[in-house]
Design a protein around this motif. Structure first.
Motif, PDB file in Angstrom:
ATOM      1  N   ASN A 178       0.854  -1.185   0.000  1.00  0.00           N
ATOM      2  CA  ASN A 178       0.000   0.000   0.000  1.00  0.00           C
ATOM      3  C   ASN A 178       0.889   1.234   0.000  1.00  0.00           C
ATOM      4  N   TYR A 179       0.837   2.019  -1.080  1.00  0.00           N
ATOM      5  CA  TYR A 179       1.693   3.209  -1.140  1.00  0.00           C
ATOM      6  C   TYR A 179       0.924   4.497  -0.876  1.00  0.00           C
ATOM      7  N   ASP A 180      -0.379   4.414  -0.576  1.00  0.00           N
ATOM      8  CA  ASP A 180      -1.146   5.652  -0.411  1.00  0.00           C
ATOM      9  C   ASP A 180      -1.050   6.234   1.001  1.00  0.00           C
ATOM     10  N   ASP A 181      -0.353   5.561   1.910  1.00  0.00           N
ATOM     11  CA  ASP A 181      -0.180   6.086   3.265  1.00  0.00           C
ATOM     12  C   ASP A 181       1.281   6.054   3.701  1.00  0.00           C
ATOM     13  N   LYS A 182       2.185   6.012   2.729  1.00  0.00           N
ATOM     14  CA  LYS A 182       3.612   5.881   3.030  1.00  0.00           C
ATOM     15  C   LYS A 182       4.429   6.872   2.226  1.00  0.00           C
ATOM     16  N   SER A 183       5.569   7.247   2.780  1.00  0.00           N
ATOM     17  CA  SER A 183       6.560   7.978   2.002  1.00  0.00           C
ATOM     18  C   SER A 183       7.213   6.999   1.034  1.00  0.00           C
ATOM     19  N   TRP A 184       7.917   7.524   0.041  1.00  0.00           N
ATOM     20  CA  TRP A 184       8.602   6.615  -0.880  1.00  0.00           C
ATOM     21  C   TRP A 184       9.706   5.846  -0.146  1.00  0.00           C
ATOM     22  N   GLN A 185      10.273   6.445   0.897  1.00  0.00           N
ATOM     23  CA  GLN A 185      11.297   5.738   1.672  1.00  0.00           C
ATOM     24  C   GLN A 185      10.702   4.532   2.393  1.00  0.00           C
ATOM     25  N   GLN A 186       9.505   4.695   2.942  1.00  0.00           N
ATOM     26  CA  GLN A 186       8.850   3.577   3.620  1.00  0.00           C
ATOM     27  C   GLN A 186       8.516   2.459   2.633  1.00  0.00           C
ATOM     28  N   VAL A 187       8.096   2.840   1.439  1.00  0.00           N
ATOM     29  CA  VAL A 187       7.807   1.843   0.402  1.00  0.00           C
ATOM     30  C   VAL A 187       9.077   1.072   0.049  1.00  0.00           C
ATOM     31  N   GLU A 188      10.178   1.780  -0.114  1.00  0.00           N
ATOM     32  CA  GLU A 188      11.444   1.108  -0.411  1.00  0.00           C
ATOM     33  C   GLU A 188      11.792   0.089   0.664  1.00  0.00           C
ATOM     34  N   ARG A 189      11.577   0.440   1.925  1.00  0.00           N
ATOM     35  CA  ARG A 189      11.946  -0.463   3.018  1.00  0.00           C
ATOM     36  C   ARG A 189      11.054  -1.702   3.057  1.00  0.00           C
ATOM     37  N   VAL A 190       9.784  -1.549   2.715  1.00  0.00           N
ATOM     38  CA  VAL A 190       8.905  -2.721   2.618  1.00  0.00           C
ATOM     39  C   VAL A 190       9.414  -3.660   1.535  1.00  0.00           C
ATOM     40  N   LEU A 191       9.721  -3.108   0.366  1.00  0.00           N
ATOM     41  CA  LEU A 191      10.199  -3.922  -0.748  1.00  0.00           C
ATOM     42  C   LEU A 191      11.571  -4.516  -0.452  1.00  0.00           C
TER      43      LEU A 191
ATOM     44  N   GLY B 226      15.439  -8.722   0.240  1.00  0.00           N
ATOM     45  CA  GLY B 226      16.785  -8.845   0.769  1.00  0.00           C
ATOM     46  C   GLY B 226      17.724  -7.750   0.313  1.00  0.00           C
ATOM     47  N   HIS B 227      17.173  -6.591  -0.038  1.00  0.00           N
ATOM     48  CA  HIS B 227      17.991  -5.496  -0.545  1.00  0.00           C
ATOM     49  C   HIS B 227      17.973  -4.304   0.403  1.00  0.00           C
ATOM     50  N   GLU B 228      18.070  -4.583   1.692  1.00  0.00           N
ATOM     51  CA  GLU B 228      18.054  -3.511   2.688  1.00  0.00           C
ATOM     52  C   GLU B 228      19.221  -2.534   2.526  1.00  0.00           C
ATOM     53  N   ALA B 229      20.394  -3.055   2.268  1.00  0.00           N
ATOM     54  CA  ALA B 229      21.567  -2.189   2.171  1.00  0.00           C
ATOM     55  C   ALA B 229      21.434  -1.206   1.019  1.00  0.00           C
ATOM     56  N   GLN B 230      20.936  -1.700  -0.119  1.00  0.00           N
ATOM     57  CA  GLN B 230      20.756  -0.821  -1.275  1.00  0.00           C
ATOM     58  C   GLN B 230      19.684   0.226  -1.005  1.00  0.00           C
ATOM     59  N   ALA B 231      18.616  -0.195  -0.313  1.00  0.00           N
ATOM     60  CA  ALA B 231      17.546   0.748   0.002  1.00  0.00           C
ATOM     61  C   ALA B 231      18.066   1.849   0.919  1.00  0.00           C
ATOM     62  N   GLU B 232      18.792   1.474   1.953  1.00  0.00           N
ATOM     63  CA  GLU B 232      19.305   2.477   2.879  1.00  0.00           C
ATOM     64  C   GLU B 232      20.305   3.406   2.205  1.00  0.00           C
ATOM     65  N   LYS B 233      21.065   2.892   1.261  1.00  0.00           N
ATOM     66  CA  LYS B 233      22.009   3.745   0.536  1.00  0.00           C
ATOM     67  C   LYS B 233      21.270   4.810  -0.254  1.00  0.00           C
ATOM     68  N   SER B 234      20.206   4.423  -0.964  1.00  0.00           N
ATOM     69  CA  SER B 234      19.447   5.403  -1.749  1.00  0.00           C
ATOM     70  C   SER B 234      18.751   6.403  -0.841  1.00  0.00           C
ATOM     71  N   ILE B 235      18.232   5.925   0.285  1.00  0.00           N
ATOM     72  CA  ILE B 235      17.521   6.804   1.224  1.00  0.00           C
ATOM     73  C   ILE B 235      18.477   7.812   1.847  1.00  0.00           C
ATOM     74  N   GLN B 236      19.673   7.364   2.228  1.00  0.00           N
ATOM     75  CA  GLN B 236      20.641   8.268   2.852  1.00  0.00           C
ATOM     76  C   GLN B 236      21.226   9.248   1.833  1.00  0.00           C
ATOM     77  N   THR B 237      21.409   8.795   0.599  1.00  0.00           N
ATOM     78  CA  THR B 237      21.876   9.698  -0.461  1.00  0.00           C
ATOM     79  C   THR B 237      20.875  10.820  -0.674  1.00  0.00           C
ATOM     80  N   TYR B 238      19.601  10.441  -0.717  1.00  0.00           N
ATOM     81  CA  TYR B 238      18.555  11.452  -0.870  1.00  0.00           C
ATOM     82  C   TYR B 238      18.506  12.372   0.351  1.00  0.00           C
ATOM     83  N   ALA B 239      18.620  11.812   1.552  1.00  0.00           N
ATOM     84  CA  ALA B 239      18.524  12.607   2.774  1.00  0.00           C
ATOM     85  C   ALA B 239      19.596  13.693   2.818  1.00  0.00           C
ATOM     86  N   GLN B 240      20.794  13.367   2.388  1.00  0.00           N
ATOM     87  CA  GLN B 240      21.866  14.354   2.369  1.00  0.00           C
ATOM     88  C   GLN B 240      21.557  15.466   1.377  1.00  0.00           C
ATOM     89  N   ARG B 241      21.061  15.071   0.212  1.00  0.00           N
ATOM     90  CA  ARG B 241      20.690  16.066  -0.808  1.00  0.00           C
ATOM     91  C   ARG B 241      19.536  16.929  -0.318  1.00  0.00           C
TER      92      ARG B 241
END
Length: 322
Positions: free
Chosen positions: A147-160, A165-180
Motif C-alpha cells: 500500500n503506497y497511499d499512506d507511506k513515504s517513498w522511503q517507507q515503500v522502499e523499506r517494505v520492498l 533482501g535489498h536492505e543495504a541498497q535501500a538504505e544507501k538510496s535513502i541516505q543519499t537522498y537525505a543528504q541532498r
C-alpha cells in the motif's frame, strides 16, 4: 521455487507499520515473514525473478537493485511515460536492466505467468492495482501487496527491501537522498504558506489534493512546507474512495477546497500551470488571485527515489536563495 504461507494476524493494520531496517535484520537471512494483505507472506529464499504488476512500484524496485524482470506499464508516450509506458524518471534504468514491458493497463495473467516469477508485487490502490486478481496471482507465485497511499517513498522502499533482501541498497538510496534534501532545504525561501499540493486535470476540471499521508505531502513537509487544511466535505469524499493520499475536488468544491496561499502542481509543466490560472472556477482562490502557482514537472506524479531526487532539483530552481 519460493514457498509461502498465509497466517492469521489479529492486529493486521498495525502489522503494516513500517520501521527502518537495521543491518542485523538484513543479515537474518531466509525465510522471511512479511506482513501481507491477508496475513503473512513467508518467503523461504531470496527472490531472483520479480514481476511488478504496478508501474508505480517498479521504480522503487529498481532503486534498491531488486531483480525485477518484468513490469506492467502505463500508456506509452504520455508526458509522464516513455515509449514503453514506463515512468520517464526511471525508464532509462529499466531499459538498461532489461526490464520487460508485460502489458498496458489491465493485468495479463498469461504474460505474468510466462515470466516464471518467484515473487509478484501488487499495489493496494491506484489505477495500476491488480488487487482484483490477487487470489489468482497468489496461486501462481508468492504475491506481496504494498500500500503506497499512506507511506513515504522511503517507507515503500523499506517494505520492498525486506521482501527482496535489498536492505543495504535501500538504505544507501535513502541516505543519499537525505543528504541532498538537507542541502536543498538550507537554501529554500518558501513561498506563502500554507500550500495546496495537487494534480489538476483541466479537461475534467478535477483536482486531486495530496494529503499529509501521501508521499508527496510527506516530502513537502520534510522541506518545511505546510499543507493547507482540507475541507470536511472533501475529506468524506476521499474516505468513500478508501484512499488516504488524495482528496478529490470538483465543481463548487474547487473554490472551497483550494485554501492554500500557494499552489504546488504535481505531474505537470508550465502548460498545466497556465490551464489552472485560466480556470474561471479558481479565479477567486488565494493562490490563483495572487499568482502563487508553481509547476513541479511531469515526473512528479508518483514518487520514488528517482522522481523525488528530480523534485528536489526543481524546488531548488524555484525557491533557492539568490
Amino acid at each position: 521455487m519460493i514457498r509461502f504461507a498465509r497466517l492469521v494476524v489479529p492486529l493486521l493494520l498495525s502489522a503494516f507499520s513500517v520501521v527502518p531496517f537495521t543491518q542485523a535484520q538484513a543479515d537474518q537471512g531466509w525465510p522471511r515473514h512479511i506482513p501481507n494483505r491477508d496475513g503473512e507472506l513467508v518467503i523461504n529464499h531470496q527472490p531472483e525473478r520479480i514481476v511488478s504488476t504496478s508501474v508505480t512500484l517498479t521504480g522503487s524496485l529498481l532503486a534498491i537493485g531488486a531483480p525485477v524482470v518484468a513490469s506492467g506499464a502505463a500508456m506509452p508516450g504520455h508526458k509522464i511515460t516513455d515509449q514503453q509506458g514506463f515512468f520517464r524518471q526511471w525508464g532509462k534504468t529499466a531499459t538498461e536492466k532489461g526490464v520487460k514491458r508485460l502489458y498496458t493497463g489491465e493485468p495479463n495473467l498469461e504474460a505474468i505467468a510466462a515470466e516464471n516469477p518467484d515473487l509478484i508485487i501488487v499495489s493496494a490502490t491506484g489505477n495500476d492495482s491488480a488487487l482484483p486478481i490477487y487470489e489468482r496471482l497468489s496461486a501462481m507465485a508468492p504475491t506481496l501487496v504494498v500500500n503506497y497511499d499512506d507511506k513515504s517513498w522511503q517507507q515503500v522502499e523499506r517494505v520492498l527491501a525486506q521482501a527482496t533482501g535489498h536492505e543495504a541498497q535501500a538504505e544507501k538510496s535513502i541516505q543519499t537522498y537525505a543528504q541532498r534534501e538537507k542541502e536543498v532545504k538550507a537554501k529554500l525561501v518558501l513561498p506563502p504558506q500554507p500550500v495546496s499540493a495537487l494534480v489538476f486535470n483541466p479537461h475534467s476540471r478535477l483536482v486531486n489534493l495530496w494529503t499529509t499521508e501521501s508521499a508527496q505531502g510527506k516530502l513537502l513537509e520534510s522541506l518545511g512546507f505546510t499543507l493547507a487544511q482540507l475541507p470536511a466535505v472533501s475529506i468524506k469524499a476521499s474516505q468513500r474512495m478508501k484512499r488516504k493520499d488524495i482528496v478529490p475536488l470538483s465543481g463548487e468544491n474547487l473554490v472551497t477546497g483550494l485554501t492554500g496561499n500557494t499552489v504546488m502542481m504535481f505531474a505537470t509543466g508550465e502548460e498545466g500551470k497556465a490551464a489552472l490560472l485560466a480556470e474561471p472556477l479558481l479565479a477567486a482562490t488565494p493562490a490563483v488571485k495572487n499568482k502563487q502557482v508553481y509547476a513541479l514537472g511531469d515526473e512528479s506524479f508518483r514518487l520514488d527515489y528517482y522522481s523525488a531526487s528530480n523534485l528536489l532539483t526543481r524546488l531548488e530552481q524555484l525557491f533557492a536563495k539568490q
